[in-house]
Motif scaffolding. Structure first.
Motif, mmCIF file in Angstrom:
data_model
loop_
_atom_site.group_PDB
_atom_site.id
_atom_site.type_symbol
_atom_site.label_atom_id
_atom_site.label_comp_id
_atom_site.label_asym_id
_atom_site.label_seq_id
_atom_site.Cartn_x
_atom_site.Cartn_y
_atom_site.Cartn_z
ATOM 1 N N LEU A 1 0.831 -1.210 0.000
ATOM 2 C CA LEU A 1 0.000 0.000 0.000
ATOM 3 C C LEU A 1 0.864 1.258 0.000
ATOM 4 C CD1 LEU A 1 -2.815 -1.035 2.523
ATOM 5 C CD2 LEU A 1 -2.928 -0.965 0.019
ATOM 6 N N ASP A 2 1.964 1.223 0.725
ATOM 7 C CA ASP A 2 2.859 2.378 0.747
ATOM 8 C C ASP A 2 3.437 2.655 -0.634
ATOM 9 O OD1 ASP A 2 2.417 2.634 3.445
ATOM 10 O OD2 ASP A 2 4.300 1.672 4.047
ATOM 11 N N ARG A 3 3.784 1.592 -1.350
ATOM 12 C CA ARG A 3 4.321 1.786 -2.697
ATOM 13 C C ARG A 3 3.245 2.351 -3.628
ATOM 14 N NH1 ARG A 3 8.288 3.517 -2.306
ATOM 15 N NH2 ARG A 3 8.594 3.345 -4.567
ATOM 16 N N LEU A 4 2.022 1.938 -3.483
ATOM 17 C CA LEU A 4 0.945 2.482 -4.312
ATOM 18 C C LEU A 4 0.693 3.949 -3.992
ATOM 19 C CD1 LEU A 4 -1.409 -0.592 -4.373
ATOM 20 C CD2 LEU A 4 -0.648 0.656 -6.404
ATOM 21 N N ASP A 5 0.773 4.310 -2.725
ATOM 22 C CA ASP A 5 0.648 5.726 -2.358
ATOM 23 C C ASP A 5 1.749 6.543 -3.021
ATOM 24 O OD1 ASP A 5 -1.583 5.275 -0.826
ATOM 25 O OD2 ASP A 5 -0.510 5.213 1.089
ATOM 26 N N TRP A 6 2.981 6.006 -3.003
ATOM 27 C CA TRP A 6 4.091 6.700 -3.649
ATOM 28 C C TRP A 6 3.811 6.876 -5.129
ATOM 29 C CZ3 TRP A 6 7.331 5.721 -7.693
ATOM 30 C CH2 TRP A 6 8.464 6.538 -7.812
ATOM 31 N N ALA B 1 2.800 9.893 -10.095
ATOM 32 C CA ALA B 1 2.024 10.156 -11.306
ATOM 33 C C ALA B 1 1.492 11.589 -11.310
ATOM 34 C CB ALA B 1 0.872 9.161 -11.418
ATOM 35 N N ALA B 2 1.047 12.061 -10.149
ATOM 36 C CA ALA B 2 0.505 13.422 -10.069
ATOM 37 C C ALA B 2 1.579 14.469 -10.351
ATOM 38 C CB ALA B 2 -0.105 13.648 -8.685
ATOM 39 N N GLN B 3 2.827 14.209 -9.905
ATOM 40 C CA GLN B 3 3.919 15.143 -10.187
ATOM 41 C C GLN B 3 4.155 15.301 -11.676
ATOM 42 O OE1 GLN B 3 7.410 13.807 -8.106
ATOM 43 N NE2 GLN B 3 6.460 13.998 -6.084
ATOM 44 N N ASP C 1 -4.772 6.153 -13.783
ATOM 45 C CA ASP C 1 -5.740 5.743 -14.801
ATOM 46 C C ASP C 1 -5.351 6.237 -16.191
ATOM 47 O OD1 ASP C 1 -8.080 4.235 -15.369
ATOM 48 O OD2 ASP C 1 -9.193 6.086 -15.702
ATOM 49 N N ASN C 2 -4.188 6.902 -16.338
ATOM 50 C CA ASN C 2 -3.666 7.149 -17.687
ATOM 51 C C ASN C 2 -3.305 5.824 -18.362
ATOM 52 O OD1 ASN C 2 -2.081 10.045 -16.386
ATOM 53 N ND2 ASN C 2 -3.777 10.039 -17.822
ATOM 54 N N ASN C 3 -3.069 4.799 -17.584
ATOM 55 C CA ASN C 3 -2.913 3.422 -18.030
ATOM 56 C C ASN C 3 -4.333 2.845 -17.968
ATOM 57 O OD1 ASN C 3 -2.210 0.671 -18.181
ATOM 58 N ND2 ASN C 3 -0.350 0.978 -16.974
ATOM 59 N N THR D 1 7.863 -2.081 -9.553
ATOM 60 C CA THR D 1 8.435 -1.646 -10.824
ATOM 61 C C THR D 1 7.404 -0.813 -11.571
ATOM 62 O OG1 THR D 1 7.601 -3.391 -12.310
ATOM 63 C CG2 THR D 1 9.555 -3.924 -10.976
ATOM 64 N N PRO D 2 7.834 -0.027 -12.560
ATOM 65 C CA PRO D 2 6.872 0.588 -13.471
ATOM 66 C C PRO D 2 6.172 -0.479 -14.311
ATOM 67 C CG PRO D 2 9.020 1.656 -13.608
ATOM 68 C CD PRO D 2 9.214 0.394 -12.837
ATOM 69 N N GLY D 3 5.125 -0.062 -15.027
ATOM 70 C CA GLY D 3 4.430 -0.979 -15.915
ATOM 71 C C GLY D 3 5.101 -1.125 -17.262
ATOM 72 N N TYR D 4 6.035 -0.246 -17.603
ATOM 73 C CA TYR D 4 6.726 -0.312 -18.891
ATOM 74 C C TYR D 4 7.562 -1.581 -18.936
ATOM 75 C CZ TYR D 4 9.724 1.203 -22.771
ATOM 76 O OH TYR D 4 10.418 1.290 -23.952
ATOM 77 N N ASP D 5 7.277 -2.446 -19.893
ATOM 78 C CA ASP D 5 7.782 -3.817 -19.873
ATOM 79 C C ASP D 5 9.293 -3.942 -19.720
ATOM 80 O OD1 ASP D 5 5.114 -4.404 -20.338
ATOM 81 O OD2 ASP D 5 5.394 -4.542 -22.500
ATOM 82 N N PRO D 6 10.110 -3.279 -20.557
ATOM 83 C CA PRO D 6 11.559 -3.474 -20.410
ATOM 84 C C PRO D 6 12.082 -3.050 -19.041
ATOM 85 C CG PRO D 6 11.053 -2.451 -22.525
ATOM 86 C CD PRO D 6 9.802 -2.415 -21.709
ATOM 87 N N VAL D 7 11.547 -1.952 -18.512
ATOM 88 C CA VAL D 7 11.990 -1.478 -17.196
ATOM 89 C C VAL D 7 11.557 -2.457 -16.111
ATOM 90 C CG1 VAL D 7 11.906 0.430 -15.553
ATOM 91 C CG2 VAL D 7 11.879 0.907 -18.005
#
Length: 525
Positions: free
Chosen positions: A348-353, A358-360, A366-368, A417-423
């Motif tokens: 949950l802490d990672r999701l808050d981060w 994303a807001a920054q 939800d852009n994804n 991790t990010p959702g971008y596959d290679p990363v």
């Protein structure tokens, strides 16, 4: 489709799939046309057994089973996937034009549900791997040229290019030489989260179980120095290690010459040092990832992979889910089965981060989904996430790891991790993944040396169109040709075969050398 997600044998004849009792939408198994009357897989709440489709609906997209007022929640998988932004009538195509994000607060239970995974009957599975003196077991034997900075990237590629194709035919126990190049390594604050994440990634690859020899190559004046990569890595005592810097060696031409000579000596030494031997299945570390998802991902490939993941965990192996932005909206399904409240809270802490991150950037989670995801039938991040977490099966969540952190806890774990596959996959491999299973509905050509990537297609049309790039056709589940359990077993057996040396589609095409993409975080000065 039954309540556990498996298809009945005559599923191919059913034009609509209802995933859970009480869902407001069904998934089209073929292209549907306006005014077409189709059979329902079961009686509707009003007793009707057919539905008139009001719009053209592409395969994999959603059809309304019931009327939903503006602002009403729309359910799929038995969960909210969004709210109606326009009045929805039974038979409507439900997608971005009438379905939006559901911002209602979700309740999170912490470590309240636990699943005992029984060890399957019969002999324990094994695979033929490379056992390292430090205790790790690899599925491949690579020489990795790890670059400490982008300034040494071209030189690293020049060295690796001398060992492509026929140059390696004489070496039975060496899978290849790969240059792991990136866009960073200098202009960083050394103690910053970004610099530390990059250093963890480089160290993770240098000490990876699939790397039998490592040449760390730098320029000589970068902030992340060559020595820091080697000294901080968990390198097995029998790994062959060399270091070079371009400035000290005398420039690019001299460094390429020295690098080729060093790698040739390493390859000779490695080929004579290791052969494959029988290893217990518990020695495997499986990375779970998805890319180019579609409306079938959460119905076929992802839950089938979840069954294989559970089986590995039951045997004592490690299986790692990732892509934090793509569990948003489904995280409550993971926190409930965490082994402790602390593990759940870390997720949950990672999701808050991530929401703040994303807001920054002027966006939101939800852009994804991506345009390709939406073309395949996925509308909101909630819907995408509910399908994505199915890759993790039902096992208890044993740990939550930072990006590229060593995954030392056996069982089902999560990596931020990010959702971008290679990363994302770069982080999983740095953390120790020795095999990756990668599900795709739109079509991915992903590979990730030095770890083999098994690609699982969510639909049979994709498999027919991109057969050279996809290892297993999971669309057979919807087609009624195979059950979820049968495909799950096939995935598990393929994992063992690939771990023993069988080439994946991406390896056969020599894909995977350009997909090393560490996560770039923080300020660059």
């Amino acid at each position: 489709m039954t309540s556990d997600g498996s298809c009945t044998p005559d599923a191919a004849a059913v034009p609509l799939l209802v995933l859970r009792e009480g869902d407001d939408v069904a998934v089209a198994t073929r292209d549907l046309h306006a005014d077409e009357v189709v059979a329902l897989p079961g009686p509707a709440p009003d007793g009707s057994v057919t539905l008139r489709v009001r719009d053209d609906v592409p395969r994999g997209h959603k059809v309304a089973l019931a009327d939903v007022p503006v602002g009403g929640q729309v359910r799929k998988y038995g969960q909210s996937i969004g709210v109606a932004t326009a009045a929805v009538v039974a038979g409507d195509h439900v997608h971005a034009h009438n379905l939006g994000m559901d911002d209602a607060e979700r309740e999170h239970e912490l470590a309240t549900q636990h699943h005992e995974l029984p060890v399957p009957d019969g002999p324990r599975p094994t695979f033929r791997g490379y056992r390292r003196a430090g205790g790790k077991v690899g599925t491949r034997n690579y020489v990795a040229i790890v670059t400490s900075v982008n300034c040494s990237a071209t030189t690293a590629k020049m060295i690796a290019d001398q060992f492509r194709g026929f140059a390696m035919d004489a070496y039975e126990n060496v899978d290849g030489v790969v240059a792991l190049t990136h866009q960073s390594g200098c202009g960083l604050v050394p103690t910053s989260p970004g610099a530390q994440a990059l250093l963890r990634t480089l160290q993770g690859y240098a000490g990876h179980a699939n790397v039998a020899g490592v040449l760390v190559l730098g320029l000589g004046c970068e902030m992340i120095a060559v020595d820091s990569v080697v000294q901080g890595a968990d390198v097995s005592p029998d790994t062959v290690v060399r270091t070079l810097t371009i400035q000290d060696t005398g420039g690019i031409r001299a460094t390429v010459k020295a690098g080729v000579a060093a790698v040739r000596e390493m390859v000779d030494e490695i080929d004579g040092r290791w052969t494959r031997e029988e290893c217990d299945v518990s020695e495997l570390v499986l990375g779970l990832n998805c890319g180019g998802s579609d409306g079938y991902s959460g119905i076929t490939a992802n839950p089938a992979l979840g069954l294989a993941s559970d089986r590995l965990v039951a045997y004592g192996g490690t299986s790692a889910l990732a892509e934090t932005p793509e569990v948003f909206g489904a995280e409550h399904l993971l926190t409930a089965r965490a082994t402790s409240p602390a593990v759940a809270q870390k997720l949950l802490d990672r999701l808050d981060w991530w929401q703040g991150y994303a807001a920054q950037g002027g966006g939101s989670l939800d852009n994804n989904p991506s345009p390709g995801n939406k073309a395949g039938g996925l509308t909101t991040i909630l819907e995408k996430s509910l399908g994505a977490v199915a890759k993790g099966g039902q096992a208890d969540l044993a740990a939550v790891h930072e990006y590229a952190e060593p995954m030392t806890t056996p069982g089902f774990v999560f990596m931020d991790t990010p959702g971008y596959d290679p990363v994302s996959v770069t982080g999983l491999v740095a953390g120790g993944a020795t095999v990756v299973c990668f599900t795709t509905g739109r079509g991915s050509v992903f590979g990730c040396k030095p770890t083999p990537s098994i690609k699982l297609g969510t639909n049979s049309e994709l498999y027919a169109r991109m057969a050279d790039d996809i290892d297993i056709d999971c669309g057979r589940i919807v087609d009624g040709v195979a059950t979820l359990e049968e495909v799950g077993d096939e995935i598990f057996e393929r994992i063992l075969a690939v771990a023993s040396g069988e080439l994946t589609s991406s390896e056969d095409l020599d894909v995977g050398g350009e997909e090393f993409v560490p996560w770039q975080l923080g300020t660059v000065t």
